[in-house]
Write a protein that holds these residues in place. Structure first.
Motif, PDB file in Angstrom:
ATOM      1  N   LEU A 371       0.825  -1.208   0.000  1.00 21.43           N
ATOM      2  CA  LEU A 371       0.000   0.000   0.000  1.00 21.43           C
ATOM      3  C   LEU A 371       0.860   1.258   0.000  1.00 21.43           C
ATOM      4  O   LEU A 371       0.502   2.264  -0.620  1.00 21.43           O
ATOM      5  CB  LEU A 371      -0.937  -0.009   1.212  1.00 21.43           C
ATOM      6  CG  LEU A 371      -1.959  -1.165   1.241  1.00 21.43           C
ATOM      7  CD1 LEU A 371      -2.777  -1.109   2.529  1.00 21.43           C
ATOM      8  CD2 LEU A 371      -2.881  -1.113   0.028  1.00 21.43           C
ATOM      9  N   LYS A 381      -5.201   3.419   3.924  1.00 19.13           N
ATOM     10  CA  LYS A 381      -4.804   2.113   4.451  1.00 19.13           C
ATOM     11  C   LYS A 381      -5.810   1.603   5.475  1.00 19.13           C
ATOM     12  O   LYS A 381      -6.155   0.409   5.493  1.00 19.13           O
ATOM     13  CB  LYS A 381      -3.414   2.199   5.082  1.00 19.13           C
ATOM     14  CG  LYS A 381      -2.277   2.373   4.097  1.00 19.13           C
ATOM     15  CD  LYS A 381      -0.946   2.453   4.835  1.00 19.13           C
ATOM     16  CE  LYS A 381       0.212   2.628   3.873  1.00 19.13           C
ATOM     17  NZ  LYS A 381       1.514   2.737   4.569  1.00 19.13           N
ATOM     18  N   GLN A 384      -8.741  -0.137   3.905  1.00 25.03           N
ATOM     19  CA  GLN A 384      -8.483  -1.204   2.947  1.00 25.03           C
ATOM     20  C   GLN A 384      -9.049  -2.519   3.470  1.00 25.03           C
ATOM     21  O   GLN A 384      -8.654  -3.022   4.508  1.00 25.03           O
ATOM     22  CB  GLN A 384      -6.985  -1.350   2.687  1.00 25.03           C
ATOM     23  CG  GLN A 384      -6.628  -2.474   1.720  1.00 25.03           C
ATOM     24  CD  GLN A 384      -7.238  -2.260   0.351  1.00 25.03           C
ATOM     25  OE1 GLN A 384      -7.031  -1.229  -0.271  1.00 25.03           O
ATOM     26  NE2 GLN A 384      -7.996  -3.237  -0.132  1.00 25.03           N
ATOM     27  N   GLU A 399      -7.903  -3.918  -5.288  1.00 28.49           N
ATOM     28  CA  GLU A 399      -6.495  -3.659  -5.575  1.00 28.49           C
ATOM     29  C   GLU A 399      -5.820  -4.815  -6.315  1.00 28.49           C
ATOM     30  O   GLU A 399      -5.552  -4.720  -7.498  1.00 28.49           O
ATOM     31  CB  GLU A 399      -5.739  -3.357  -4.272  1.00 28.49           C
ATOM     32  CG  GLU A 399      -5.752  -1.904  -3.882  1.00 28.49           C
ATOM     33  CD  GLU A 399      -5.072  -1.026  -4.919  1.00 28.49           C
ATOM     34  OE1 GLU A 399      -3.944  -1.344  -5.347  1.00 28.49           O
ATOM     35  OE2 GLU A 399      -5.681  -0.021  -5.330  1.00 28.49           O
TER      36      GLU A 399
END
Length: 422
Positions: A371, A381, A384, A399
């Protein structure tokens, strides 16, 4: 009074054709405000709040106001508040609760009766007391300007008069008013200023009120220049995610600029000072109010409203794998060999220490490093999500998939997982 007429015109508080909602407590200042505006032939309606804080005295005030409006043929709007309960439930002072209840209701009533403004009866003495109160509590230059003539739809036509002038006017027209007994008690901070501090200051300087008001006028001009400079500085340092630290440090007074950005979000002076001290430190330090967070992240201060992180909705479909199967290339979709997924799937937020094998690679990599390489901010982050099969991460949602669960020449069934809009 000609002085009031000139003050209204000078500050453009309202026009002769405007309807005015008058905040009417029954005290000398609000009664004088109503009678003055009526004598100047303004169209007025009145609004009275019963906060039920002084027992029978609160009801006495409401009765007086009703009679006054009846005698002067003024439409009266009234409301009753359980102020103590409101303050307790919201964990704020009774004074703060009363203020917020009052002004919220005033605005609602103003709109309902189609009034141009709500006129409240603050006068010169109130302005002096407010300035001293702000000075005692600690304030910036804007807190030393006194009370403003206008704040949105709230106007204050009596700021050109002091308490003695108001009482004298009422006596000259034979108008009665009620007295709030709590104003005579050394109970609240403002009363301490009025009853104790100001008399002591007047012993040193009998014209102390006039001196304070003149100083406030000078500071008002200075504050106008200050506010213009601050707004220009904000434009230079703000970025979509928050504040660019390098740009902030180029300002002549970076801590002051920081305070003016964060104070409206609920950060006080001490918090702002602590945030300022972290600017050259490591990333990750976080500060919060009830509604906002500030996080130090490399070369930025991230400013983020506190909100619940919403779990993404996933759509999962299984297909037989055939040579003509087209693997989607968008980040919102991931494809896996269904037979390699031996355990139930689960969705959770990324944690420090998580590792996976990025698609196309063989070795494990820390999710945090991945990341960071993608230049994700700390806030990004935190939000995520990762899809897991047992203890293994198979997809950084939106991602990258894990290479261990990829489709290969042995694949017979494909699991296609996509994020969907709510």
């Amino acid at each position: 009074m000609q002085k009031v007429v000139q003050y209204i015109k000078h500050h453009k508080l309202f026009s002769p054709d405007d309807k005015i909602l008058v905040a009417l407590s029954g005290g000398a200042d609000s009664v004088a405000l109503l009678r003055l505006l009526l004598s100047l032939e303004y169209t007025c309606e009145a609004a009275h709040c019963n906060f039920h804080l002084r027992g029978a005295e609160s009801d006495r005030d409401e009765h007086f106001v009703r009679q006054l409006c009846l005698e002067n043929r003024v439409t009266l709007h009234t409301v009753h508040f359980n102020t103590e309960q409101e303050a307790k439930e919201r964990h704020i002072s009774i004074e703060m609760a009363a203020r917020e209840l009052r002004y919220t209701w005033f605005e609602k009533t103003r709109k309902a009766c189609s009034a141009a403004v709500t006129a409240v009866a603050h006068h010169q003495d109130d302005s002096v007391e407010t300035l001293l109160l702000n000075l005692i509590r600690g304030t910036g230059i804007n807190g030393l300007r006194g009370i403003r003539p206008r704040n949105g739809h709230i106007v204050r036509p009596l700021l050109c008069l002091d308490r003695k002038e108001i009482v004298s006017y009422l006596e000259s027209i034979g108008q009665a008013y009620v007295t709030d007994s709590t104003n005579l008690l050394d109970e609240y901070t403002r009363n301490k200023i009025r009853l104790n501090l100001l008399p002591m200051m007047q012993e040193i300087n009998p014209s102390i009120k006039e001196s304070i008001l003149k100083t406030a006028e000078h500071l008002d001009d200075a504050a106008s220049i200050y506010n213009t400079s601050i707004e220009e500085a904000k434009l230079r340092v703000r970025i979509p995610e928050g504040i660019n630290i390098d740009a902030l440090m180029q300002e002549a007074a970076p801590e002051t600029v920081l305070f003016e950005i964060l104070h409206p979000l609920g950060f006080n002076t001490a918090q702002t000072r602590d945030i300022y001290r972290t600017l050259d430190g490591q990333s990750g330090k976080a500060f919060a109010t009830s509604s906002w967070r500030v996080i130090k992240d490399r070369d930025s201060l991230l400013i983020d409203p506190i909100q619940k992180v919403v779990k993404p909705l996933l759509e999962i479909k299984e297909y037989p794998y055939t040579p003509d199967f087209m693997i989607p290339r968008d980040r919102a979709t991931a494809c896996f060999d269904a037979d390699k997924l031996k355990h139930p799937l689960s969705l959770r937020l990324y944690r420090q220490g998580d590792r996976f094998v990025p698609f196309g690679m063989r070795g494990r990599k820390k999710v945090s490093d991945y990341l960071t390489d993608r230049k994700f901010s700390l806030l990004h982050k935190e939000r995520q999500w990762v899809l897991c099969c047992g203890d293994d991460i198979i997809w950084l949602v939106g991602e990258r998939a894990d290479n261990r669960f990829r489709i290969d020449e042995k694949t017979r069934k494909v699991l296609v997982i996509s994020t969907t809009d709510r």
